[in-house]
Design a protein around this motif. Sequence first.
Motif, short mmCIF file in Angstrom:
data_model
loop_
_atom_site.label_atom_id
_atom_site.label_comp_id
_atom_site.label_asym_id
_atom_site.label_seq_id
_atom_site.Cartn_x
_atom_site.Cartn_y
_atom_site.Cartn_z
N ASN A 531 2.32 10.36 7.01
CA ASN A 531 3.23 10.11 5.40
C ASN A 531 3.04 8.94 5.18
O ASN A 531 3.78 9.48 3.67
CB ASN A 531 4.03 11.33 5.53
CG ASN A 531 5.15 10.74 6.17
OD1 ASN A 531 5.43 10.34 6.23
ND2 ASN A 531 6.48 11.79 6.21
N GLY A 532 3.03 8.24 6.02
CA GLY A 532 3.05 6.33 5.59
C GLY A 532 4.79 6.31 4.96
O GLY A 532 5.15 5.33 4.62
N ASP A 533 5.88 6.81 5.21
CA ASP A 533 7.22 6.52 5.15
C ASP A 533 7.22 5.48 5.57
O ASP A 533 8.27 5.31 5.50
CB ASP A 533 8.04 7.97 5.36
CG ASP A 533 8.25 8.34 6.54
OD1 ASP A 533 7.66 8.30 7.48
OD2 ASP A 533 8.78 9.55 6.40
N GLY A 534 6.90 5.25 7.08
CA GLY A 534 7.08 3.84 7.79
C GLY A 534 8.51 4.20 9.28
O GLY A 534 8.37 3.87 9.92
N THR A 535 7.97 6.46 9.58
CA THR A 535 8.47 6.68 10.28
C THR A 535 7.68 7.17 11.27
O THR A 535 6.60 7.96 10.66
CB THR A 535 9.40 7.93 10.45
OG1 THR A 535 10.66 6.95 9.71
CG2 THR A 535 10.07 8.61 11.41
N TYR A 548 -1.61 16.40 2.38
CA TYR A 548 -1.58 15.88 1.08
C TYR A 548 -1.28 16.40 0.04
O TYR A 548 -2.30 17.04 -0.33
CB TYR A 548 -1.84 14.36 0.99
CG TYR A 548 -1.87 12.99 1.63
CD1 TYR A 548 -0.29 12.37 2.95
CD2 TYR A 548 -2.44 13.25 2.96
CE1 TYR A 548 -0.77 11.60 3.17
CE2 TYR A 548 -2.90 12.61 4.42
CZ TYR A 548 -1.58 11.61 4.42
OH TYR A 548 -1.81 10.99 5.80
N SER A 549 -0.16 17.52 0.20
CA SER A 549 -0.06 18.42 -1.01
C SER A 549 -0.08 17.65 -2.39
O SER A 549 0.24 18.52 -3.12
CB SER A 549 0.80 18.90 -0.34
OG SER A 549 3.06 18.91 -0.15
N SER A 550 0.58 16.58 -2.44
CA SER A 550 1.30 15.60 -3.99
C SER A 550 0.36 14.63 -4.04
O SER A 550 -0.09 14.71 -2.97
CB SER A 550 2.86 15.52 -3.92
OG SER A 550 3.61 16.05 -3.75
N HIS A 555 0.16 5.40 3.15
CA HIS A 555 -0.98 4.22 4.01
C HIS A 555 -0.22 4.70 5.19
O HIS A 555 0.38 4.37 5.66
CB HIS A 555 0.12 3.15 3.42
CG HIS A 555 -0.45 2.47 2.29
ND1 HIS A 555 -1.62 2.21 1.79
CD2 HIS A 555 0.33 1.90 1.01
CE1 HIS A 555 -1.65 1.51 0.21
NE2 HIS A 555 -0.26 2.02 -0.10
N PRO A 556 -0.65 6.16 6.31
CA PRO A 556 -0.21 6.49 7.22
C PRO A 556 -0.50 5.13 8.25
O PRO A 556 -1.99 4.62 7.65
CB PRO A 556 -1.86 8.01 7.57
CG PRO A 556 -2.95 7.48 6.09
CD PRO A 556 -2.25 7.04 5.01
N ALA A 557 -0.26 5.79 8.96
CA ALA A 557 -0.73 4.49 9.90
C ALA A 557 -0.72 5.00 11.47
O ALA A 557 -0.22 6.05 11.47
CB ALA A 557 0.81 3.53 10.25
N LEU A 558 -1.07 4.13 12.34
CA LEU A 558 -1.06 4.26 13.80
C LEU A 558 -0.52 3.19 14.45
O LEU A 558 -1.12 1.64 14.58
CB LEU A 558 -3.21 4.71 14.19
CG LEU A 558 -3.21 4.87 16.03
CD1 LEU A 558 -2.01 5.76 16.24
CD2 LEU A 558 -4.78 4.75 15.98
N ARG A 559 0.07 4.15 15.07
CA ARG A 559 0.80 2.60 17.02
C ARG A 559 0.44 2.87 17.64
O ARG A 559 0.42 4.16 18.71
CB ARG A 559 2.64 2.46 16.07
CG ARG A 559 2.74 1.38 17.53
CD ARG A 559 4.28 1.38 17.36
NE ARG A 559 5.11 0.88 16.07
CZ ARG A 559 6.10 1.13 15.48
NH1 ARG A 559 6.73 1.85 16.16
NH2 ARG A 559 6.13 0.73 14.37
N VAL A 560 -0.23 2.33 18.46
CA VAL A 560 -0.87 2.00 19.48
C VAL A 560 0.00 1.45 20.58
O VAL A 560 0.08 0.07 20.07
CB VAL A 560 -2.57 2.08 20.74
CG1 VAL A 560 -2.90 3.25 19.51
CG2 VAL A 560 -2.49 0.50 19.77
N SER A 571 -2.82 0.09 9.52
CA SER A 571 -3.16 1.15 8.84
C SER A 571 -3.85 1.41 7.60
O SER A 571 -4.72 0.27 7.21
CB SER A 571 -1.69 1.14 7.88
OG SER A 571 -2.00 0.10 6.83
N VAL A 572 -4.35 2.21 6.83
CA VAL A 572 -5.46 2.79 5.73
C VAL A 572 -4.31 3.00 4.76
O VAL A 572 -3.66 3.52 4.79
CB VAL A 572 -6.40 3.39 6.12
CG1 VAL A 572 -6.98 2.87 7.47
CG2 VAL A 572 -6.14 5.08 6.71
#
Length: 769
Positions: A531-535, A548-550, A555-560, A571-572
């Motif tokens: 959801n791109g909230d940084g968590t 995404y309902s709204s 900016h969704p992100a992936l940590r590997v 992120s994208v």
Amino acid sequence: MMRLGFATRRRGLVSAVAAMLLGAALLTQVGPGPAGASTLPTGFRDNIVLSGLTNPTVLQFAPDGRIFVGQKNGVIKVFQSLTDTNPVTVADLRTQVNDYWDRGLLGFAIPPNFPANPFVYVLYAYEAPIGGTAPTWNDACPTPPGPTTDGCLVSARLSRLQISGNVMTGSEQVLINDWCQQYPSHSVGTLLFGRDGYLYASAGDGASFNNVDYGQYGATYAGDKANPCGDPPGAVGTALSPPGAQGGALRSQSVRRPTGPATLDGAILRLDPATGAGVPGNPFFSSTDPNARRIVSYGVRNPFRMTQRPGTDELWVGDVGWGAWEEINRLVAPTTATNFGWPCYEGTSPQSGYQGAGLTSCQSLYSTPGSVVAPYYAYNHNACVVNYTGCRTGGSSITGIAFYQSGSYPAQYNGALFFADHSRNEIWAMLPGTNGLPDPARLQSFVGVDAAGGAAGHPVDLKIGPGGDLFYVDMENGSVHRITFTAANQAPNAAFTANPASGAVPLTVNFDGSSSSDPEGRPLTYSWDLNGDGTFGDATGTTTSYTYSSSGVYHPALRVTDDQGASDTTSVTVTAGNTAPTVVIDSPGASLTWKVGDPIPFSGHATDVQDGTLPASSLSWSAYMNHCITPTDCHAHLLQTMNGVASGSFTAPDHAYPSWIELRLTASDSSGLTSTTSLRLNPRTVVLTFKTTPGGLNLTNLVVNEAPRSTPFSVTVIVGSANSVSAPSPQPFNKSTYLFTSWSDGGPQSHTITAPAVNTTYTATYRKR
């Protein structure tokens, strides 16, 4: 590359095509991050550190820590540091700069005592002939004269700009306005300050990259003016002919002309940075010709990039080749005139097209051993520089060169010469030998092609920067990369796709992180912030999805993370509640085929769910030439852009075959979402067959990088293309010697054939001596 043409290929009967392909489409990066699409030696990592640029061509690190980037269009940006994401525009020279094919702002230099010495220096193609006023062509070239038929004449400028803070103050100080350029490649190149405090500049020959060019072209230029640069022995309007012609590519040998002034084309210059004049110690400083006084080396085709070997006055020059060889040339001392031989030589051998033309300027070199300095190193277009699975051959253009000194890299790289190829998308290291010089026997791949075909972007400039690290400019992707080294565990590379990245709500997006990788091949764990909230921790695993309902921009992100705790994050952007436009090219149709010089009209439109029909101002057109090594291995270089119009026209250029035109239409909606569609347009081709009487004699051509070929033979070319051919004479055959007498088309011994619309045979007749 530029059609930064940074790549070379062959055309018809002679080697072809532009040296650098610099001008293909730009893909703006979301932000700094790992490149993740290349292979490097163990411990090295390739990261994007600056992004969001438009066709960057040159990078310079200022002594005070700022980073200057010159764009091909003439805009100069400054970053305060490598973490700065909001660069300032230092200067905007777009009106003056001819940003067309390989032309543009290509050279940029900063004095070693900057900013106490508050000037920066630029080298660019000027939008007018010598003595003219910009803009003349508005970054285009109409037909006639045609960009690769007779050429649109421009010049070039070396200027200095005074800098106050982060911006230019006052007016541009033009030091030199010269360099007659007829064709849109082999333009200017590098600017650098030597350890002697002088300014060094390089530039190409400005000649045809399609054909043997000795000053015979230009019949349709500006009211039927052949030889528009006015090269001797004829004036403007007089087409030159062998053996005495001194124009075209022979401008690289102009300092040897028996008559007429020297030109700066195809030469390396050593200059007073305050005036642009030649300096004492230059080999021709006693000449009354101001251009000759500037020249320290000549006989180069397209010396796009050069560097100085640390601790010496030596210049090492990457010279982009024609049909066969890329060269690294070593200028040991700028006080000694050095002739590297172009166009009479390419690599270590005579260039067969120019040799076959029977030019006096070349024959005098062939008959004088030692008159030409061979390349320090050269690599053939048909060979891998370093052999490994996936290494590239074919189109080539050496577009970066830099010496590594010291830093975090392993000691074996101290003194190594790095060099890059824009067409092959590779960077190599030539490690030093026992004498301290780079040793061609100690070559290794540095940034190579991975199993999926990924490589070193499209490098057009190499520099050593902070920490002693190697940096390179990726022109097409609008970014600057940094290559770092650590002996410890390497962090992985995070990468993922989002599909779709926009749409109406509720919007369900599928995420795939399988393209993430670890340099050492260690296992990875995945953590998502959807959801791109940084968590992070919204999901784990290689793939996932989210709805995404709204409406909004997310900016969704992936940590590997690898099994030793090293991690990477990327992120994208996902836009919910908005859909990208639908783009349609209405004309031409896919069945259209073209010949050289054809006007190609186009039209199109775009609609958007939220905005309705988009206005013409939302549309952007680009025409690309896809230049092919084989019919299926092609790379694109930009021909022309047309912005803010729903319809228009462009002209099909002369080009080597195989090649084809790609027309792209991009539309942007009111929220900034874009969509692009494209159309492939194939050329009309014809087969030219060449014979001799008697049969079996040789004719000079470079269709496949060969020396003179035994007849008969046939070649496929584009209808309307210009093709050079020569009938060597005398030549031995069956224990006899034969002399050329005539061509079946009535042309002279060396001449240019405009490809007809039907298959045609050309016969050269010889008589026995």
